[in-house]
Design an enzyme around this catalytic site. Structure first.
Site, PDB file in Angstrom:
ATOM      1  N   HIS A   1      50.735  21.157  -4.893  1.00  0.00           N
ATOM      2  CA  HIS A   1      51.225  21.428  -6.249  1.00  0.00           C
ATOM      3  C   HIS A   1      51.361  20.145  -7.072  1.00  0.00           C
ATOM      4  O   HIS A   1      52.347  19.941  -7.763  1.00  0.00           O
ATOM      5  CB  HIS A   1      52.582  22.146  -6.176  1.00  0.00           C
ATOM      6  CG  HIS A   1      52.500  23.522  -5.591  1.00  0.00           C
ATOM      7  ND1 HIS A   1      53.593  24.234  -5.201  1.00  0.00           N
ATOM      8  CD2 HIS A   1      51.434  24.322  -5.347  1.00  0.00           C
ATOM      9  CE1 HIS A   1      53.212  25.423  -4.726  1.00  0.00           C
ATOM     10  NE2 HIS A   1      51.905  25.483  -4.800  1.00  0.00           N
TER      11      HIS A   1
HETATM   12  C1  LIG Z   1      45.059  25.032  -0.660  1.00  0.00           C
HETATM   13  C2  LIG Z   1      45.795  25.295  -1.924  1.00  0.00           C
HETATM   14  C3  LIG Z   1      46.701  26.348  -1.983  1.00  0.00           C
HETATM   15  C4  LIG Z   1      47.396  26.596  -3.169  1.00  0.00           C
HETATM   16  N1  LIG Z   1      48.161  27.708  -3.266  1.00  0.00           N
HETATM   17  C5  LIG Z   1      48.710  28.025  -4.454  1.00  0.00           C
HETATM   18  C6  LIG Z   1      49.387  29.253  -4.653  1.00  0.00           C
HETATM   19  O1  LIG Z   1      49.394  30.113  -3.769  1.00  0.00           O
HETATM   20  N2  LIG Z   1      49.977  29.483  -5.848  1.00  0.00           N
HETATM   21  C7  LIG Z   1      49.937  28.566  -6.846  1.00  0.00           C
HETATM   22  O2  LIG Z   1      50.530  28.806  -7.891  1.00  0.00           O
HETATM   23  N3  LIG Z   1      49.281  27.415  -6.702  1.00  0.00           N
HETATM   24  C8  LIG Z   1      48.642  27.140  -5.545  1.00  0.00           C
HETATM   25  N4  LIG Z   1      47.917  26.002  -5.434  1.00  0.00           N
HETATM   26  C9  LIG Z   1      47.863  25.087  -6.571  1.00  0.00           C
HETATM   27  C10 LIG Z   1      46.957  25.564  -7.710  1.00  0.00           C
HETATM   28  O3  LIG Z   1      45.780  26.140  -7.208  1.00  0.00           O
HETATM   29  C11 LIG Z   1      46.646  24.359  -8.595  1.00  0.00           C
HETATM   30  O4  LIG Z   1      47.847  23.810  -9.074  1.00  0.00           O
HETATM   31  C12 LIG Z   1      45.792  24.725  -9.799  1.00  0.00           C
HETATM   32  O5  LIG Z   1      44.584  25.308  -9.390  1.00  0.00           O
HETATM   33  C13 LIG Z   1      45.537  23.485 -10.617  1.00  0.00           C
HETATM   34  O6  LIG Z   1      44.610  23.788 -11.626  1.00  0.00           O
HETATM   35  P1  LIG Z   1      43.744  22.660 -12.329  1.00  0.00           P
HETATM   36  O7  LIG Z   1      42.954  23.339 -13.368  1.00  0.00           O
HETATM   37  O8  LIG Z   1      44.647  21.562 -12.697  1.00  0.00           O
HETATM   38  O9  LIG Z   1      42.810  22.079 -11.174  1.00  0.00           O
HETATM   39  P2  LIG Z   1      41.742  22.808 -10.258  1.00  0.00           P
HETATM   40  O10 LIG Z   1      41.982  24.267 -10.207  1.00  0.00           O
HETATM   41  O11 LIG Z   1      41.724  22.068  -8.972  1.00  0.00           O
HETATM   42  O12 LIG Z   1      40.364  22.598 -11.019  1.00  0.00           O
HETATM   43  C14 LIG Z   1      39.756  21.348 -11.214  1.00  0.00           C
HETATM   44  C15 LIG Z   1      38.257  21.551 -11.255  1.00  0.00           C
HETATM   45  O13 LIG Z   1      37.631  20.385 -11.732  1.00  0.00           O
HETATM   46  C16 LIG Z   1      36.488  20.121 -10.951  1.00  0.00           C
HETATM   47  N5  LIG Z   1      36.216  18.685 -10.999  1.00  0.00           N
HETATM   48  C17 LIG Z   1      36.989  17.693 -10.518  1.00  0.00           C
HETATM   49  N6  LIG Z   1      36.424  16.506 -10.729  1.00  0.00           N
HETATM   50  C18 LIG Z   1      35.266  16.746 -11.377  1.00  0.00           C
HETATM   51  C19 LIG Z   1      34.236  15.905 -11.870  1.00  0.00           C
HETATM   52  N7  LIG Z   1      34.294  14.587 -11.743  1.00  0.00           N
HETATM   53  N8  LIG Z   1      33.177  16.490 -12.486  1.00  0.00           N
HETATM   54  C20 LIG Z   1      33.116  17.839 -12.632  1.00  0.00           C
HETATM   55  N9  LIG Z   1      34.064  18.670 -12.164  1.00  0.00           N
HETATM   56  C21 LIG Z   1      35.130  18.129 -11.557  1.00  0.00           C
HETATM   57  C22 LIG Z   1      36.890  20.580  -9.582  1.00  0.00           C
HETATM   58  O14 LIG Z   1      35.770  20.776  -8.744  1.00  0.00           O
HETATM   59  C23 LIG Z   1      37.656  21.844  -9.893  1.00  0.00           C
HETATM   60  O15 LIG Z   1      36.807  22.961  -9.971  1.00  0.00           O
HETATM   61  C24 LIG Z   1      47.205  25.743  -4.277  1.00  0.00           C
HETATM   62  C25 LIG Z   1      46.284  24.698  -4.208  1.00  0.00           C
HETATM   63  C26 LIG Z   1      45.561  24.491  -3.054  1.00  0.00           C
HETATM   64  C27 LIG Z   1      44.547  23.405  -3.029  1.00  0.00           C
END
Ligand SMILES: Cc1cc2nc3c(=O)[nH]c(=O)nc-3n(C[C@H](O)[C@H](O)[C@H](O)COP(=O)(O)OP(=O)(O)OC[C@H]3O[C@@H](n4cnc5c(N)ncnc54)[C@H](O)[C@@H]3O)c2cc1C
Ligand SMILES: *[C@@H]1O[C@H](CO)[C@@H](O)[C@H](O)[C@H]1NC(C)=O
Ligand SMILES: *[C@@H]1O[C@H](CO)[C@@H](O)[C@H](O)[C@H]1NC(C)=O
Ligand SMILES: *[C@@H]1O[C@H](CO)[C@@H](O)[C@H](O)[C@H]1NC(C)=O
Ligand SMILES: *[C@@H]1O[C@H](CO)[C@@H](O)[C@H](O)[C@H]1NC(C)=O
Ligand SMILES: *[C@@H]1O[C@H](CO)[C@@H](O)[C@H](O)[C@H]1NC(C)=O
Ligand SMILES: *[C@@H]1O[C@H](CO)[C@@H](O)[C@H](O)[C@H]1NC(C)=O
Ligand SMILES: *[C@@H]1O[C@H](CO)[C@@H](O)[C@H](O)[C@H]1NC(C)=O
Ligand SMILES: *[C@@H]1O[C@H](CO)[C@@H](O)[C@H](O)[C@H]1NC(C)=O
Length: 618
Positions: free
Chosen positions: A553
């Site tokens: 998180h």
């Molecule tokens: C194993 C796990 C279990 C979890 N369980 C839960 C849960 O049950 N409930 C909950 O609320 N939260 C959970 N979380 C947390 C939640 O999924 C994240 O907080 C949330 O997805 C964050 O969203 P985001 O958009 O910030 O990043 P992300 O969803 O991680 O998206 C970032 C995206 O950017 C892409 N990216 C990164 N760098 C680059 C680059 N240089 N070029 C192009 N693309 C790139 C990545 O590939 C990814 O697709 C969990 C996370 C994990 C990893």
């Protein structure tokens, strides 16, 4: 509304109608083929060879630089935030959006929440390790924690546990207090509701949305589990809460999941699938962004690598980094935005001195938590489990996160400070050793029995310890250095709070409900602690709590705020001092919440889309 900004109507409503009259069964024309593809995925995961850097992604074979085109907006990352933004921005018919995602497609295997742990060992995961730790993850090989992040369409929402947990209203009022006008609970609630389509009952009607893209549901229980858990916690005086995303948070609840029938409802499934035909959206997978081009403190576009070629793409209006709380800092720093000293040490020309990657916060998890029962659960074949799955039944319809318990150790009316998650079905020991990568001597000592044990984790919700994300080098192939730094606070508040949760579990183990059903907390064998402290003592637990940790998180690495010494973006998520550049992902969350970070990240993206529409008067 400006006439130039024609807003596209929801096109998926018809689709929803169609899906609601069919059921899961008709989805797989050939069930046998599905079972076989599942077996192939499991076996591929077991044989997966872990990468040590990202050279597989960035393998440039051609010295030319290709132009990909010019778009109004470029969004980096099709994760939880990026997918929502891409949908909302392309509602404006006149706007063109390029969505760049480093990973590949999600698929029918990643749609099964019960297979989540296999996705960790696959190309859908960045598979980061933390830096070597001194105060946590001490049982891991090299004292490192494993840090999973989705690298796939949908991002971490494609590999996460899909628990839908917004946190406590006070969390958001805190964001506002920290200098972010417009982010109090009453301001953000409409955005939670906007994205949501809640389908479970009973629920607090005013707190949920019925018309959004994101399905939220509570699947049927594991037979026999509810009376056990609710009975035991009732003895401890913890109330049953029907809907922790409603008025009351503290107590024992059935977990709400982002789930559409039996399938994971990731942001890619929810927000991208229904809009695939939009001509103003260009989604480019396997596209790794290495740099944001900034001229005269203005973002103009990005550089990325796709299929061995180096591309540039230009943004007429804005570049938006939605690469997540670890990767957005990496991209910003590679582009010259970050702490001056750190960038100078690496000889990166400093464009803007900001505390990127500092102030990292996360929920420390303790994972070696399991209860032994004398009952056998789901001792059936994979094929039989998949048949149950087709009928929307456990154990594969979710991971082992069936119940969630929020507790304020001091004051039950205040926001919670610890969380406990309990559920079936425990992964096998082989799976766990491969997920956790513990010191090899644990491989012999682990004694978890998936057929009789239920497992879980505890986490601390408002830690004082702070970590960081920094660059290892200026080579984008190198993974960023991620330091969670759990339990490092000087007054020991964090570890003591975690121990508070352990004491509750010990009392739970003593309840009549658990005793009468022969359910008990298992005290693991932990040689580094067994040799130093009396087993089960407070000192022993303090030691054990530092061995087996995990985190998922991460927030606050690109915090929003109004002070450029402590924040990276303003409350409209624009990078301080740079034109045409926003960060929209979990990293902008300024302080850790009492929930999980997926739902809040979606809310942040919904709100950001409105900021952008307002800014350009749409
Ligand atoms: C194993 C796990 C279990 C979890 N369980 C839960 C849960 O049950 N409930 C909950 O609320 N939260 C959970 N979380 C947390 C939640 O999924 C994240 O907080 C949330 O997805 C964050 O969203 P985001 O958009 O910030 O990043 P992300 O969803 O991680 O998206 C970032 C995206 O950017 C892409 N990216 C990164 N760098 C680059 C680059 N240089 N070029 C192009 N693309 C790139 C990545 O590939 C990814 O697709 C969990 C996370 C994990 C990893
Ligand atoms: C992370 O650590 C594991 C266990 O030591 C190792 O196999 C893997 O290669 C490491 N990954 C990286 C990116 O260094
Ligand atoms: C996406 O953009 C690329 C480069 O301009 C182009 O080749 C491709 O056809 C576009 N795809 C869509 C679906 O617009
Ligand atoms: C995993 O399952 C998906 C969906 O059924 C399938 O497309 C893919 O080929 C499978 N992967 C392997 C390695 O078999
Ligand atoms: C920043 O936010 C704090 C806290 O709300 C407030 O006291 C301060 O006046 C704000 N500063 C500016 C420059 O807006
Ligand atoms: C940068 O800004 C300065 C001052 O506004 C201007 O003179 C210069 O031409 C600009 N450079 C570019 C490359 O746009
Ligand atoms: C599970 O089933 C197998 C085969 O029927 C049996 O041998 C085994 O003892 C069962 N395990 C448990 C824990 O009941
Ligand atoms: C508990 O917290 C509430 C809300 O902050 C506060 O009003 C109350 O005084 C607190 N009670 C105790 C006993 O600390
Ligand atoms: C489990 O233990 C309880 C209490 O000892 C007992 O009543 C029950 O019959 C046992 N169940 C099984 C399946 O052995």
């Amino acid at each position: 509304m400006n006439v130039r900004c024609f807003i596209i109507m929801r096109e998926d409503l018809l689709l929803i109608l169609l899906i609601s009259i069919t059921n899961g069964f008709t989805h797989y024309t050939d069930f046998n083929e599905f079972v076989e593809s599942v077996e192939r995925n499991i076996s591929a995961s077991e044989k997966y060879i872990r990468p040590t850097d990202n050279s597989k992604l960035i393998h440039v074979t051609d010295s030319n630089i290709y132009e990909f085109g010019t778009f109004d907006f470029i969004i980096i990352g099709a994760g939880a935030a990026g997918s929502v933004l891409a949908n909302r921005l392309t509602e404006v018919e006149q706007w063109t959006v390029l969505l760049l995602e480093a990973g590949g497609s999600d698929n029918a295997f990643s749609d099964v929440l019960g297979f989540q742990s296999y996705l960790y060992n696959s190309d859908m995961n960045w598979r980061y390790n933390s830096t070597t730790q001194k105060t946590c993850c001490l049982g891991g090989i090299n004292q490192q924690c494993r840090y999973h992040r989705g690298k796939v369409r949908g991002g971490s929402s494609t590999i996460n546990a899909a628990m839908y947990v917004r946190g406590h209203p006070e969390d958001y009022d805190r964001w506002e207090e920290l200098g972010n006008a417009g982010w109090s609970y009453k301001d953000v609630l409409p955005y939670f509701k906007k994205s949501e389509k809640a389908v479970f009952t009973p629920r607090v009607q005013d707190s949920h949305g019925d018309n959004g893209y994101l399905f939220v549901d509570i699947p049927p229980p594991t037979p026999g589990f509810d009376p056990l858990i609710f009975g035991a916690f009732e003895e401890l005086g913890l109330p049953k809460i029907n809907d922790y995303n409603g008025e009351h948070v503290n107590g024992v609840s059935k977990t709400q999941f982002t789930l559409k029938k039996n399938k994971r409802c990731s942001t890619s499934r929810a927000f991208l699938d229904p809009i695939q035909h939009r001509k103003n959206l260009n989604v480019s997978l396997n596209s790794f962004v290495t740099k944001i081009s900034i001229i005269n403190k203005t973002a103009h576009g990005v550089e990325f690598v796709k299929n061995g070629r180096l591309y540039t793409a230009k943004a007429r209006k804005e570049v938006i980094s939605s690469a997540g709380a670890a990767n957005s800092p990496q991209i910003l720093m590679l582009s010259g935005i970050g702490p001056r000293k750190h960038l100078q040490d690496l000889k990166v020309p400093v464009i803007q001195d900001l505390p990127v990657g500092q102030n990292s916060q996360d929920h420390p998890l303790y994972t070696m938590l399991y209860f032994r029962t004398n009952t056998t659960f789901y001792n059936i074949t994979l094929r039989e489990k998949l048949i149950l799955y087709q009928k929307n039944q456990r154990p594969l319809i979710t991971g082992p996160h069936e119940t969630v318990i929020f507790i304020n150790l001091q004051n039950s009316t205040h926001r919670p400070d610890v969380e406990i998650v309990l559920g079936f079905q425990a992964p096998t020991e082989e799976q766990l050793t491969s997920i956790w990568q513990l010191d090899t001597f644990y491989n012999e000592l682990l004694d978890i029995r998936p057929q009789t044990d239920f497992i879980g984790f505890i986490s601390q919700l408002h830690p004082k310890s702070r970590g960081s994300v920094t660059l290892k080098s200026t080579d984008p192939r190198d993974m960023p250095l991620i330091n969670p730094n759990f339990f490092s606070d000087e007054d020991g508040y964090d570890i003591e709070t975690m121990y508070g949760a352990i004491q509750i579990l010990e009392r739970l183990s003593e309840t009549e409900t658990f005793q009468n059903n022969d359910v008990r907390l298992v005290y693991p064998k932990v040689p580094p602690c067994d040799n130093l402290h009396e087993r089960k003592s407070k000192q022993w637990w303090h030691c054990v709590l530092r061995q087996f940790n995990w985190f998922a998180h991460q927030v606050a690495t690109t915090s929003m705020g109004n002070d450029t010494r402590t924040s990276v973006v303003n409350s409209r998520l624009q990078v301080h001092g740079i034109q045409n550049l926003r960060v929209v992902d979990a990293g902008v969350i300024p302080e850790e919440i009492s929930g999980h970070t997926y739902a809040p990240t979606i809310m942040v993206a919904e709100k950001a889309a409105d900021f952008i529409k307002e800014y350009f008067q749409c």
